[in-house]
Scaffold this motif. Structure first.
Motif, PDB file in Angstrom:
ATOM      1  N   PRO A  55      28.702  69.147 -49.453  1.00  0.00           N
ATOM      2  CA  PRO A  55      28.421  67.784 -49.933  1.00  0.00           C
ATOM      3  C   PRO A  55      29.537  66.799 -49.619  1.00  0.00           C
ATOM      4  N   GLU A  56      30.738  67.308 -49.327  1.00  0.00           N
ATOM      5  CA  GLU A  56      31.840  66.417 -48.961  1.00  0.00           C
ATOM      6  C   GLU A  56      31.656  65.825 -47.572  1.00  0.00           C
ATOM      7  N   GLY A  57      30.717  66.374 -46.809  1.00  0.00           N
ATOM      8  CA  GLY A  57      30.422  65.832 -45.485  1.00  0.00           C
ATOM      9  C   GLY A  57      30.620  66.863 -44.384  1.00  0.00           C
ATOM     10  N   VAL A  58      29.828  66.729 -43.326  1.00  0.00           N
ATOM     11  CA  VAL A  58      29.895  67.622 -42.172  1.00  0.00           C
ATOM     12  C   VAL A  58      30.819  66.992 -41.135  1.00  0.00           C
ATOM     13  N   SER A  59      31.741  67.774 -40.627  1.00  0.00           N
ATOM     14  CA  SER A  59      32.708  67.228 -39.665  1.00  0.00           C
ATOM     15  C   SER A  59      32.023  66.796 -38.379  1.00  0.00           C
ATOM     16  N   ASP A  60      32.670  65.906 -37.648  1.00  0.00           N
ATOM     17  CA  ASP A  60      32.118  65.446 -36.373  1.00  0.00           C
ATOM     18  C   ASP A  60      31.942  66.602 -35.403  1.00  0.00           C
ATOM     19  N   ASP A  61      32.930  67.491 -35.351  1.00  0.00           N
ATOM     20  CA  ASP A  61      32.832  68.630 -34.443  1.00  0.00           C
ATOM     21  C   ASP A  61      31.616  69.493 -34.761  1.00  0.00           C
ATOM     22  N   HIS A  62      31.366  69.711 -36.047  1.00  0.00           N
ATOM     23  CA  HIS A  62      30.219  70.549 -36.416  1.00  0.00           C
ATOM     24  C   HIS A  62      28.901  69.852 -36.095  1.00  0.00           C
ATOM     25  N   ARG A  63      28.859  68.539 -36.263  1.00  0.00           N
ATOM     26  CA  ARG A  63      27.656  67.793 -35.899  1.00  0.00           C
ATOM     27  C   ARG A  63      27.344  67.951 -34.421  1.00  0.00           C
ATOM     28  N   LEU A  64      28.362  67.805 -33.580  1.00  0.00           N
ATOM     29  CA  LEU A  64      28.151  67.917 -32.136  1.00  0.00           C
ATOM     30  C   LEU A  64      27.768  69.343 -31.749  1.00  0.00           C
ATOM     31  N   ARG A  65      28.358  70.306 -32.432  1.00  0.00           N
ATOM     32  CA  ARG A  65      28.034  71.710 -32.162  1.00  0.00           C
ATOM     33  C   ARG A  65      26.549  71.983 -32.451  1.00  0.00           C
ATOM     34  N   LEU A  66      26.063  71.499 -33.604  1.00  0.00           N
ATOM     35  CA  LEU A  66      24.662  71.716 -33.968  1.00  0.00           C
ATOM     36  C   LEU A  66      23.720  71.064 -32.963  1.00  0.00           C
ATOM     37  N   ARG A  67      24.060  69.858 -32.530  1.00  0.00           N
ATOM     38  CA  ARG A  67      23.200  69.184 -31.544  1.00  0.00           C
ATOM     39  C   ARG A  67      23.128  69.998 -30.256  1.00  0.00           C
ATOM     40  N   THR A  68      24.267  70.565 -29.861  1.00  0.00           N
ATOM     41  CA  THR A  68      24.301  71.365 -28.635  1.00  0.00           C
ATOM     42  C   THR A  68      23.489  72.648 -28.798  1.00  0.00           C
ATOM     43  N   TRP A  69      23.539  73.242 -29.984  1.00  0.00           N
ATOM     44  CA  TRP A  69      22.772  74.471 -30.214  1.00  0.00           C
ATOM     45  C   TRP A  69      21.278  74.264 -30.019  1.00  0.00           C
ATOM     46  N   ASN A  70      20.794  73.059 -30.238  1.00  0.00           N
ATOM     47  CA  ASN A  70      19.360  72.790 -30.085  1.00  0.00           C
ATOM     48  C   ASN A  70      18.898  72.774 -28.634  1.00  0.00           C
ATOM     49  N   ALA A  71      19.848  72.743 -27.694  1.00  0.00           N
ATOM     50  CA  ALA A  71      19.472  72.636 -26.280  1.00  0.00           C
ATOM     51  C   ALA A  71      18.587  73.795 -25.847  1.00  0.00           C
ATOM     52  N   GLN A  72      18.966  75.021 -26.212  1.00  0.00           N
ATOM     53  CA  GLN A  72      18.183  76.185 -25.778  1.00  0.00           C
ATOM     54  C   GLN A  72      16.799  76.196 -26.425  1.00  0.00           C
ATOM     55  N   ILE A  73      16.683  75.656 -27.642  1.00  0.00           N
ATOM     56  CA  ILE A  73      15.385  75.577 -28.314  1.00  0.00           C
ATOM     57  C   ILE A  73      14.474  74.609 -27.562  1.00  0.00           C
ATOM     58  N   LEU A  74      15.023  73.465 -27.159  1.00  0.00           N
ATOM     59  CA  LEU A  74      14.241  72.479 -26.429  1.00  0.00           C
ATOM     60  C   LEU A  74      13.860  72.985 -25.040  1.00  0.00           C
ATOM     61  N   LEU A  75      14.728  73.767 -24.411  1.00  0.00           N
ATOM     62  CA  LEU A  75      14.391  74.355 -23.113  1.00  0.00           C
ATOM     63  C   LEU A  75      13.157  75.241 -23.225  1.00  0.00           C
ATOM     64  N   GLU A  76      13.083  76.037 -24.257  1.00  0.00           N
ATOM     65  CA  GLU A  76      11.919  76.916 -24.425  1.00  0.00           C
ATOM     66  C   GLU A  76      10.674  76.133 -24.797  1.00  0.00           C
ATOM     67  N   LEU A  77      10.851  75.091 -25.596  1.00  0.00           N
ATOM     68  CA  LEU A  77       9.700  74.282 -25.983  1.00  0.00           C
ATOM     69  C   LEU A  77       9.008  73.698 -24.754  1.00  0.00           C
ATOM     70  N   ALA A  78       9.775  73.365 -23.731  1.00  0.00           N
ATOM     71  CA  ALA A  78       9.210  72.762 -22.517  1.00  0.00           C
ATOM     72  C   ALA A  78       8.287  73.722 -21.783  1.00  0.00           C
ATOM     73  N   ASP A  79       8.441  75.037 -22.009  1.00  0.00           N
ATOM     74  CA  ASP A  79       7.684  76.028 -21.245  1.00  0.00           C
ATOM     75  C   ASP A  79       6.493  76.617 -21.980  1.00  0.00           C
ATOM     76  N   VAL A  80       6.387  76.403 -23.298  1.00  0.00           N
ATOM     77  CA  VAL A  80       5.353  77.106 -24.048  1.00  0.00           C
ATOM     78  C   VAL A  80       4.044  76.314 -24.089  1.00  0.00           C
ATOM     79  N   ASP A  81       2.961  77.049 -24.181  1.00  0.00           N
ATOM     80  CA  ASP A  81       1.648  76.425 -24.335  1.00  0.00           C
ATOM     81  C   ASP A  81       1.335  76.141 -25.799  1.00  0.00           C
ATOM     82  N   ILE A  82       1.715  77.073 -26.668  1.00  0.00           N
ATOM     83  CA  ILE A  82       1.455  76.916 -28.099  1.00  0.00           C
ATOM     84  C   ILE A  82       2.735  77.232 -28.851  1.00  0.00           C
ATOM     85  N   ALA A  83       3.151  76.320 -29.725  1.00  0.00           N
ATOM     86  CA  ALA A  83       4.356  76.492 -30.531  1.00  0.00           C
ATOM     87  C   ALA A  83       3.947  76.675 -31.991  1.00  0.00           C
TER      88      ALA A  83
END
Length: 407
Positions: free
Chosen positions: A136-164
């Motif tokens: 609750p004290e807040g998420v650091s900038d580094d952790h925010r950027l890390r989480l955004r980067t982690w989503n890259a592989q999820i979005l890559l797979e989403l581009a290839d699937v027919d049904i999610a």
């Protein structure tokens, strides 16, 4: 129909779907890196190993990219295992995979004409979700950027699937608004009839070496003892309840490890911390470890009150199973719980951080049998919509769906 399954673990979320498909005569192969300790025998299909070719996480890899690197390496290993199948002349009609570890990244490169059905469990957010809740004290900038980067592989797979597919509306809502319409909410389901029958079965003897006589049994269950499932908050509340009620025995089931989030900074496990720091009565505190299915059902049978806490994260199967078994549940009023439970109808919902509320709710169940019976009945009804039969029906419909209709 030939169906290729892929997950880092076997059988994971597909534990009910696979035997149902095998019984219908489908030709199944499952690619996995590990076989879960409680996995049933592999009957009627093939389980093939996936082996990574090198280690990951060297000093020259950017910290934000270490998870992506691991996903790519696992994706390559799964790709090679799929290529072996192709060389043997085995081509799937449908590929079903879990998204998040990278195992599905390159499967369309091996079998470009196969329909892709993927299970999306989570999308990382710095706000309004698990991490912000715990910090609750807040998420650091580094952790925010890390989480955004982690989503890259999820979005890559989403581009290839027919049904999610995603299991709950809460999980669907973690994804960006433009993605949500693509995600179908289908929960894999639990064995509702079997669990509902537990309350009508009287054990021949009191399980877990509980003493004879008039005692009160309070249960807590989690795959691992960790912050994400509110273990420190739960133990503070349970220790206090135990002090205030001399007849209370605690049954604590789970592994003293970390599945989600970070370990303690002092090197102790959470169980060690609880035994060191809290005034627990060792004669009335029963650490059960990981339970086999029969023991697990015995725990649900003998529970007078069941405590379940979770941060805003993936909902545990164990909550739905405790509901179906008719347990009197005190649960955190966090978003994933609010999707499946209603306060004073299917349980007593409390603030995750509020020890007083948690202890008061457990006292209320133990003191007021009518409230306990009312919420127990409501929990069984609420859990019925998450039956494995309904989950299987929806998954079968998806697997047989015409690709042209899903485009």
């Amino acid at each position: 129909m030939r169906i290729l399954f892929s997950h880092i673990n076997h059988p994971a979320q597909f534990r009910r779907l696979i035997p149902a498909l095998v019984a219908e005569g489908h030709d199944l192969i499952f690619l996995a890196q590990s076989n879960e300790w409680h996995a049933p025998d592999v009957t009627g299909y093939r389980l093939l190993p996936v082996r990574s070719h090198r280690d990951t996480g060297g000093p020259h890899v950017h910290p934000f990219l270490r998870r992506c690197e691991s996903a790519v390496v696992l994706g390559q290993a799964t790709f090679r295992a799929a290529c072996d199948l192709k060389q043997q002349g085995w081509y799937p009609d449908v590929i079903v995979n879990h998204v998040g570890f990278g195992n599905g990244l390159y499967l369309s490169d091996v079998f470009p004409t196969a329909r892709r059905v993927a299970l999306f469990e989570w999308y990382y957010n710095a706000d309004g979700s698990d991490l912000a809740f715990l910090r609750p004290e807040g998420v650091s900038d580094d952790h925010r950027l890390r989480l955004r980067t982690w989503n890259a592989q999820i979005l890559l797979e989403l581009a290839d699937v027919d049904i999610a597919i995603t299991p709950t509306t809460w999980q669907q809502e973690q994804f960006p608004s433009w993605i949500r319409p693509r995600l179908r909410v289908i929960h894999e389901g639990i064995d509702v009839p079997r669990l509902q029958a537990l309350r009508h079965q009287i054990p021949k003897q009191r399980p877990f070496c509980l003493p004879p006589g008039d005692i009160e049994v309070v249960t807590y269950l989690s795959r691992c003892f960790e912050e994400y499932r509110g273990f420190p908050q739960a133990m503070h509340s349970l220790a206090r309840l135990q002090r205030e009620r001399p007849s209370v025995h605690l049954l604590l089931a789970g592994s003293d490890e970390i599945a989600y989030g970070s370990p303690r900074t002092d090197g102790r496990s959470w169980r060690q911390w609880a035994n060191d720091e809290l005034d627990l009565d060792p004669a009335r505190t029963h650490w059960l470890g990981i339970l086999q299915n029969e023991q697990y059902e015995q725990l649900l049978q003998c529970s007078d009150v069941h405590l379940y806490l979770t941060v805003p994260f993936v909902l545990s199967w164990s909550l739905l199973e405790a509901m179906a078994a008719g347990c009197a549940i005190v649960a955190s009023s966090t978003a994933p719980v609010l999707e499946v439970m209603e306060h004073q109808q299917s349980g007593l919902l409390v603030d995750f951080w509020n020890e007083d509320m948690q202890v008061e709710a457990m006292h209320r169940f133990l003191n007021e049998s009518e409230v306990r019976r009312h919420c127990s009945a409501g929990a069984r009804i609420a859990a019925s919509k998450y039956s494995a039969a309904e989950g299987l029906r929806q998954w079968r419909a998806v697997l047989c769906e015409d690709t042209d209709q899903t485009a």
